[in-house]
Design a protein around this motif. Structure first.
Motif, PDB file in Angstrom:
ATOM      1  N   VAL A  73      32.926  49.138   1.946  1.00 16.06           N
ATOM      2  CA  VAL A  73      33.099  48.796   0.864  1.00 16.06           C
ATOM      3  C   VAL A  73      32.701  49.711   0.202  1.00 16.06           C
ATOM      4  O   VAL A  73      31.854  49.648  -0.516  1.00 16.06           O
ATOM      5  N   VAL A  74      33.170  50.248  -0.959  1.00 15.27           N
ATOM      6  CA  VAL A  74      32.948  51.388  -1.676  1.00 15.27           C
ATOM      7  C   VAL A  74      32.668  52.225  -2.736  1.00 15.27           C
ATOM      8  O   VAL A  74      33.809  51.148  -3.604  1.00 15.27           O
ATOM      9  N   GLU A  75      32.056  51.422  -3.663  1.00 12.70           N
ATOM     10  CA  GLU A  75      32.265  52.388  -5.195  1.00 12.70           C
ATOM     11  C   GLU A  75      31.308  53.288  -5.974  1.00 12.70           C
ATOM     12  O   GLU A  75      30.355  53.911  -5.544  1.00 12.70           O
ATOM     13  N   PHE A  76      31.848  54.263  -6.210  1.00 10.38           N
ATOM     14  CA  PHE A  76      31.702  55.851  -6.821  1.00 10.38           C
ATOM     15  C   PHE A  76      31.355  55.520  -8.355  1.00 10.38           C
ATOM     16  O   PHE A  76      31.527  54.745  -8.911  1.00 10.38           O
ATOM     17  N   ALA A  81      28.113  57.353  -4.236  1.00  8.29           N
ATOM     18  CA  ALA A  81      28.700  56.461  -3.881  1.00  8.29           C
ATOM     19  C   ALA A  81      27.897  55.756  -3.576  1.00  8.29           C
ATOM     20  O   ALA A  81      27.138  55.698  -2.748  1.00  8.29           O
ATOM     21  N   SER A  82      27.739  54.085  -3.369  1.00 11.26           N
ATOM     22  CA  SER A  82      27.434  53.488  -2.538  1.00 11.26           C
ATOM     23  C   SER A  82      28.428  52.402  -1.995  1.00 11.26           C
ATOM     24  O   SER A  82      29.207  52.513  -1.982  1.00 11.26           O
ATOM     25  N   GLY A  83      27.372  51.918  -0.618  1.00  6.39           N
ATOM     26  CA  GLY A  83      28.806  50.889  -0.396  1.00  6.39           C
ATOM     27  C   GLY A  83      28.071  50.041   1.133  1.00  6.39           C
ATOM     28  O   GLY A  83      26.585  49.992   1.163  1.00  6.39           O
ATOM     29  N   ILE A  84      28.710  49.397   1.211  1.00  9.07           N
ATOM     30  CA  ILE A  84      28.424  48.887   2.691  1.00  9.07           C
ATOM     31  C   ILE A  84      28.963  48.375   3.677  1.00  9.07           C
ATOM     32  O   ILE A  84      30.705  47.502   3.047  1.00  9.07           O
ATOM     33  N   GLN A  85      29.551  48.290   5.035  1.00 11.68           N
ATOM     34  CA  GLN A  85      29.513  48.400   6.003  1.00 11.68           C
ATOM     35  C   GLN A  85      29.081  47.277   7.019  1.00 11.68           C
ATOM     36  O   GLN A  85      27.944  47.760   7.188  1.00 11.68           O
ATOM     37  N   HIS A  86      30.354  45.985   7.577  1.00 13.11           N
ATOM     38  CA  HIS A  86      29.274  45.071   8.174  1.00 13.11           C
ATOM     39  C   HIS A  86      29.907  45.881   9.572  1.00 13.11           C
ATOM     40  O   HIS A  86      30.046  46.227  10.302  1.00 13.11           O
ATOM     41  N   TYR A 106      25.830  57.077  -0.616  1.00 13.42           N
ATOM     42  CA  TYR A 106      26.687  58.755  -0.184  1.00 13.42           C
ATOM     43  C   TYR A 106      26.648  59.422  -1.034  1.00 13.42           C
ATOM     44  O   TYR A 106      26.421  59.407  -2.539  1.00 13.42           O
ATOM     45  N   VAL A 107      26.117  60.577  -0.807  1.00 15.60           N
ATOM     46  CA  VAL A 107      26.162  62.336  -2.374  1.00 15.60           C
ATOM     47  C   VAL A 107      27.517  63.059  -1.206  1.00 15.60           C
ATOM     48  O   VAL A 107      27.648  63.371  -0.187  1.00 15.60           O
ATOM     49  N   ARG A 108      27.928  63.478  -2.630  1.00 20.10           N
ATOM     50  CA  ARG A 108      29.388  64.778  -2.427  1.00 20.10           C
ATOM     51  C   ARG A 108      27.948  65.851  -1.835  1.00 20.10           C
ATOM     52  O   ARG A 108      27.734  66.411  -3.013  1.00 20.10           O
ATOM     53  N   THR A 109      28.464  66.094  -1.278  1.00 16.66           N
ATOM     54  CA  THR A 109      27.471  67.885  -0.647  1.00 16.66           C
ATOM     55  C   THR A 109      28.918  68.657  -0.452  1.00 16.66           C
ATOM     56  O   THR A 109      30.529  69.150  -0.343  1.00 16.66           O
TER      57      THR A 109
END
Length: 147
Positions: A73-76, A81-86, A106-109
């Motif tokens: 689940v990602v929030e930009f 961005a931040s996210g949680i993955q089970h 997360y970071v866009r590179t």
């Protein structure tokens, strides 16, 4: 590309990034596994934060097994961005399972989205959760750490 189309493209890229993390960790493909992180990436578990340079040793010290995870689940937040993955980890030899989730940054590179920080939280049989028994998996008590 419209905002909606860009968001979908970003989600697909991050979902693929997290799938590659699990595939490469399960298959012990260290060089490819490191590529999912930023050059200053970190992994946190067991009460310790490990820099990218220590991740190959962590993978070497880890039990063999299979990671199976959901799409995060990602929030930009712009190019972050931040996210949680089970996920569930199944030990190859015993088939014992560990239930957990990752909390990610997360970071866009220039090479696309990468994991900057990934922290593990384990779900416990008693109903609670924590970041693991504090210990350093690289300092095995019998001196057989990941050298």
């Amino acid at each position: 590309m419209s905002y909606g189309a860009q968001r979908v493209a970003d989600l697909v890229e991050i979902h693929e990034l997290c799938a590659r993390y699990m595939a490469y960790a399960s298959q012990f493909v260290v060089d490819k596994w490191l590529e999912v992180f930023t050059s200053d990436g970190e992994y946190e578990a067991f009460g310790t934060t490990y820099p990218l340079a220590k991740l190959p040793d962590l993978l070497k010290a880890a039990p063999r097994g299979q990671f199976i995870g959901n799409m995060p689940v990602v929030e930009f937040h712009g190019d972050r961005a931040s996210g949680i993955q089970h996920y569930v980890f199944i030990d190859q030899q015993t088939h014992a399972m560990r239930l957990a989730w990752y909390k990610d940054e997360y970071v866009r590179t220039k090479d696309g989205w990468r994991i900057h920080r990934r922290a593990t939280t384990f779900l416990r049989k008693h109903g609670g959760f924590d970041s693991g028994r504090q210990h350093d998996p690289l300092a095995a008590p019998d001196g057989a750490g990941a050298d």
